[in-house]
Design an enzyme around this catalytic site. Sequence first.
Site, PDB file in Angstrom:
ATOM      1  N   TYR A 165       0.858  -1.179   0.000  1.00 20.56           N
ATOM      2  CA  TYR A 165       0.000   0.000   0.000  1.00 20.56           C
ATOM      3  C   TYR A 165       0.894   1.229   0.000  1.00 20.56           C
ATOM      4  O   TYR A 165       1.530   1.540   0.997  1.00 20.56           O
ATOM      5  CB  TYR A 165      -0.896  -0.047   1.244  1.00 20.56           C
ATOM      6  N   VAL A 189      -8.652  -0.421  -5.597  1.00 22.42           N
ATOM      7  CA  VAL A 189      -9.093  -0.633  -4.227  1.00 22.42           C
ATOM      8  C   VAL A 189      -9.967   0.564  -3.901  1.00 22.42           C
ATOM      9  O   VAL A 189      -9.476   1.687  -3.798  1.00 22.42           O
ATOM     10  CB  VAL A 189      -7.911  -0.731  -3.252  1.00 22.42           C
ATOM     11  N   LYS A 219      -1.141  -1.062  -4.174  1.00 22.67           N
ATOM     12  CA  LYS A 219      -2.253  -0.124  -4.126  1.00 22.67           C
ATOM     13  C   LYS A 219      -1.648   1.251  -4.314  1.00 22.67           C
ATOM     14  O   LYS A 219      -0.978   1.782  -3.434  1.00 22.67           O
ATOM     15  CB  LYS A 219      -3.002  -0.223  -2.798  1.00 22.67           C
TER      16      LYS A 219
END
Length: 306
Positions: free
Chosen positions: A134, A204, A162
């Site tokens: 992330y 996401v 992400k």
Amino acid sequence: MQWKGVFPALTTKFTAADTLDIPLFEKNLQAQLDAGVSGIILGGTLGEASVLTVEEKETLVKFAVERVEGRVPVVLNIAEGATREAVKQAALAKQWGAKGLMLLPPMRYKSDHRETVTYFKTVAASTDLPIMLYNNPVDYKIEITLAMFDELTAVDNICAVKESTRDVTNVTRMLNRFGERFRILCGVDTLTFEELAAGAHGLVAGLVCAFPAETVALYRLVKAGRYEEALAIYRWFMPLLELDIHPKLVQYIKLAESQVGLGSEAVRAPRLTIVGQEREEVLSMIQQQLAVRPALPDYKAIAALV
């Protein structure tokens, strides 16, 4: 595990007594599955992970795994300050039935290049679950740089990112440098169209919690090259998508969920539900957009193309 399509970062539903609201969580989960999401993520920022107990995470993961019945993977987010705690969470996720991990850099300590890479490598080496990193330097103050990704290419189970740098160009930079080595999922709702069009493999999403069909339709239309139809949805969606980039995104998105019957406004302290003029302004915008909610094309018919 294919890191593509729509992965909702699900909110955690609470009762008035501050316990997990499993029936409401199940209702939202079913709506996501019906819309055609590709996986679900639990315990992210929207999931209020920092105030969940390990036992509550276990309950959510096991319940979700049972309900999805293998149709889509269940992914658990790991956001820990200590490496050994992150390793422990990875092991528990596997035991509970999760099929993948989303992994943040160390929390509360701004690690340098060597420390960040070592952290990721250590957690990855402790598990055989596939991992999506992330990358959100705006909110979490540590950027996973291209140089870091250079070193992480050797780690087979680090498979995706992400992308939340809020720099659309980073999608192209990643693809130019690494080709298809890392799957790229847009992590900022307000950049969905732009990053998918630039080659991101999925997203996401946050507002998907309240609008699953619109989100999946937007993804599939872009990937099918039906840009005019996708843009019509995206332009309608934008005032709602902007709730995802506010510090109170949890409260705002939960308010949206409550308005469409897929959640409640209940949050866990120290968060408080919004009140007064703030609530009225957000609520008014949500209701205005609901009043002109677009009819969707048969987006499920183009599933084979994406």
